[in-house]
Design a protein around this motif. Sequence first.
Motif, PDB file in Angstrom:
ATOM      1  N   GLU A 649       0.989  -1.011  -0.011  1.00  0.00           N
ATOM      2  CA  GLU A 649      -0.169   0.006  -0.108  1.00  0.00           C
ATOM      3  C   GLU A 649       0.903   1.297   0.022  1.00  0.00           C
ATOM      4  N   HIS A 705      -3.403  -2.356  -6.912  1.00  0.00           N
ATOM      5  CA  HIS A 705      -4.825  -1.625  -6.152  1.00  0.00           C
ATOM      6  C   HIS A 705      -6.098  -1.356  -7.139  1.00  0.00           C
ATOM      7  N   LEU A 708      -7.639  -4.721  -8.123  1.00  0.00           N
ATOM      8  CA  LEU A 708      -8.556  -4.994  -7.135  1.00  0.00           C
ATOM      9  C   LEU A 708      -9.884  -4.430  -7.169  1.00  0.00           C
ATOM     10  N   ALA A 709      -9.868  -3.100  -7.348  1.00  0.00           N
ATOM     11  CA  ALA A 709     -11.206  -2.578  -7.270  1.00  0.00           C
ATOM     12  C   ALA A 709     -12.088  -2.839  -8.463  1.00  0.00           C
ATOM     13  N   CYS A 730      -8.664  -6.412   5.041  1.00  0.00           N
ATOM     14  CA  CYS A 730      -7.964  -5.663   3.661  1.00  0.00           C
ATOM     15  C   CYS A 730      -8.629  -4.250   3.568  1.00  0.00           C
ATOM     16  N   ASN A 733      -6.888  -0.595   4.141  1.00  0.00           N
ATOM     17  CA  ASN A 733      -6.112  -0.353   3.314  1.00  0.00           C
ATOM     18  C   ASN A 733      -6.815   0.808   2.657  1.00  0.00           C
ATOM     19  N   LEU A 736      -6.978   0.922  -1.401  1.00  0.00           N
ATOM     20  CA  LEU A 736      -8.233  -0.049  -1.913  1.00  0.00           C
ATOM     21  C   LEU A 736      -9.603   0.213  -1.540  1.00  0.00           C
ATOM     22  N   THR A 737      -9.809   0.966  -0.314  1.00  0.00           N
ATOM     23  CA  THR A 737     -10.974   1.055   0.084  1.00  0.00           C
ATOM     24  C   THR A 737     -11.574   2.418  -0.808  1.00  0.00           C
TER      25      THR A 737
END
Length: 780
Positions: A649, A705, A708-709, A730, A733, A736-737
Motif C-alpha cells: 500500500e 490496487h 482489485l477495485a 483488507c 487499506n 483499496l477502500t
Amino acid sequence: MVPLAQEGSERRQKVISRVQITIRGAVQGVGFRPFVYRLATDLGLKGWVLNSPQGVFIEAEAEKEALDGFILRLEKEKPRPAYIRSLEFSYLDPVRYGDFEIRESRGGGETVTLVLPDIAACGECLAEVFNPADRRHLYPFTNCTNCGPRFSVIESLPYDRPGTSMKKFPMCPACMKEYENPSDRRFHAQPNACPECGPQLELWSADGAAIASRHAALRQAAAAIRDGGIVAVKGLGGFHLMADAGNEAAIALLRTRKHRSEKPFALMLPDLQAVKRHCEVSPMEERLLLSPESPIVLLRRRHRAEAQSRPVPDSAAPGNPFLGIMLPYTPLHHILMKELGIPVVATSGNLADEPICIDEKEALNRLAGIADLFLVHDRPIVRHVDDSIVRVILGRELVLRRARGYAPLPLRMKRSSPSVLAVGAHLKNTVALTAADNIFVSQHIGDLETRESSVAFHGVISSFRRLYGADPVQIAVDMHPDYLSTRFAKSQGLPLHEVQHHFAHVVSCMMENELSGTVLGVSWDGTGYGPDGTVWGGEFLLANETSYSRFACLRRFPLPGGARAVMEPRRAAIGLLHEALGDAAFAHASLAPLASFAGEELALLQRMLARRLHTPMTSSAGRLFDAISSIAGLRQVNNFEGQAAMELEFAAIQSGAGPYPFTVAEGKAGEDGIPFVADWEALLRSILEDLGAGTPTGVIADRFHTTLAEIIVGVARLAGEPRVVLTGGCFQNKILTERAVQRLEAEGFRPYWHQRIPPNDGGIAPGQAAVAAHSLHEGD
C-alpha cells in the motif's frame, strides 16, 4: 471467460447523505436542541433533533461536505453550559426529509443501563490543574461529571462510588461538598478526588522500591525519559511504555527489550501545534485528536525538511509514511507532557500477543527487563482498556482498534432479542453481548495466543455478563474448531450458533450501516475457516441478516507450509506462481521470493507443491497482497502481521496507468459449485512482464490496487445487487477502500464500509451476535 478490466475512473458525484448522531453528556436543559435547529437550518440541512433518556439524537441530510461542517460546528459552537461526553456519528442512506424540525422528546427507552467509555479530561478540569491558585494544581487525577474514568473503574452497576475502584478513597469534606451540590459540575461525579483524599503517584525502581512520590515522582520520571530511559507509566486503562521519540538510541533499546523489531510505535505529542509540525492534519483528523475519545490517529508524516523541529526518526515507524499520534488525554498525561515538551513513544505496556498490564505488581513482573522505572498510582484499574486506533478514509472516521473512548457503547438492533454472547475471532479478539435491543461490544482484547490473553478473554466475558445482568441463551462462535474462543464456548453447556467468519464480517458492517435484506458482501482478509475445509479470504457473499450464499471468490492457490506462509509472504508468492505456471515457476530464479530461499529449501517447496503436502488451498485476498508484495521485491518475511500488505500500500504511487487484465469466469466443479471465480492469473503474468521491463515498483503497486477495485466492480455487475458491503481486514487499506468506493459509485452501486466497528477481526463479534439474535427471531 469475459474480460472485465477497465481503465480510468469517473469522477465521484456529489450525493445527498444522511448522518445519524448520538450526543451524550450535559446536553439537556441547556438550549441544545434550539442550537442544533438554528445551526441545521443555517446550513440548509433536513432532518430532526430530539431528547431521549439516553442523550440527544440527531438525523440530518445534505451533501457530505455540509454534514462534515455541521459535525465540526456542533462541538465548537455548542451552548456554554453544555458539555459533550461522547459524540457518535455514522453516515447512512438518505430517507429524504422535507425540512428540519425539533421533535418531541422520547420517553422510556432502554431497560439496560449504558456504561459510558473512559473519556479525555475536559477543559475546565485542565484549567484547574494548571492554575497555581487552585487546590487541584498539578493533581493528576482531577475529573468531574463531564470527564474522566468510567469503564475502567466500574466494578458493578448502579454506577455509584461503592461499585467502583474509587471506593477505597473516602472523599474529604471539600470534595463531598462538591459531590452533593446539584449546581456543581462535580455533582455525583463518582471518581471525584483531590490531593487530600484521592489517589497518588509513586515512582518505583525496577525492583519495586519507592523512589519518589506525588509531583516529584512525575518530574523524576520525565527526567529519566529525557535522559534516554524507558518508563512504564500507569495511566487510565493500563500501562504505557514511554521513551523519547526523538532519541534513536532509546527507540532501538525499547525495540530490543520489547522484541518489536519493526512494528510502528504509537506516539504522544504535547499539543496540536506539535502534531502539525510533524504531520499533515485534516479538519476531521483534528476533530478526532481533540475529541473526548482522544484515539491514536494515523496521520501522514511530513518530510524531515517540513517538520520545523527535531524530527521523529524513521525508526519510530520504519518505512511507514504514517505516524500513529495521540494527544494527552488524562491530567496525568497532560502534566507529564507539559514537563517533557517533546514527542514520546507511548506504546502499550505488554509483550507481543499479551494484553496490556493494569496492575503495578503485575507490571513489575511482566515488564521486567523492559522498563527502567515505573510511574504508578494507587487507583486500581478494574479492566484493561487499550488506546483506540482510527484513520480517516474518504473523509470519514474508520476505527481500526476499538477500546478507550468507544467501548462499551452498543450497536442498536431494530428489535429486542434474548441475550446472546458472541465470543469473536482468534486474532484481534473482542466479544459482544446482546441485551434488549443493544449489542454491547467489548474493548479490544487481542490475539488469543498466550495464557495472559486467555485470562483477559475470560475476564471480559465475566465482567460483561455481570455489568449487564445478562443470562445468555445461546453462544455465537466462529466455525473454526480450534479457536480458543470456540473451545471456551463448547465448555459452557449452552446451545452454539456457528457463524462463518466472512459472513460475520458482512453482517457486522450491515448492522452499523443499518442495512436489512440482501447485499453483496465483499469480505476480504487473511484467513477464515470455510465450510468446505479450505482457507477462505477473498469472498463475495450474497447475504442477509441470517444467511448467505457464496457468489464468487478469488481463484484459490496453495500455501506451502500452511500457517508459516502468514509470516513468510515468499511462501504465498511461490504458491501463487506455481498455481499459474506449474513447475516452470521455479525457472524464475531471479525473482525475489525464489532468490530468498536456499537451493535445498526450494527443492523441498517444489516437492511439497507437486504432492500437495502441507499446502492448504486458499482464496485469501490478504495472502494475495502478501504474494504480490513478495514478487515485487518489497517483503519476503514479515516481522509483524500484515507488514507485507502495508508496504505494498505504501509503495503505490498515483501513476494513472490503469488496471492489469483479469477475468471473472463461471465456477467449475473444482471450485465446489461457486457461481463465479475472479482469476488473477492474467494480473500475475502482467506483473512479471512489468518486472522484466524494469517498471517501477510504485507503478506495479498502484496498478495492483486499481485492479482489485475493478475486480470488485466486475463481480458486482454479475451479482446485480445494488448494495455492496466492503469488509474484512483488507479494507483497512486506504487506497483499496477509496478506489473500490469511487468505482462502485461511478458504476451506480451503493457501497458501504465500516465506521465505528473495525473492518478487521475486531468486528467479528458484533456480526456473530447479530446473526444469532436475528436467527432466534426466525426460530432457527
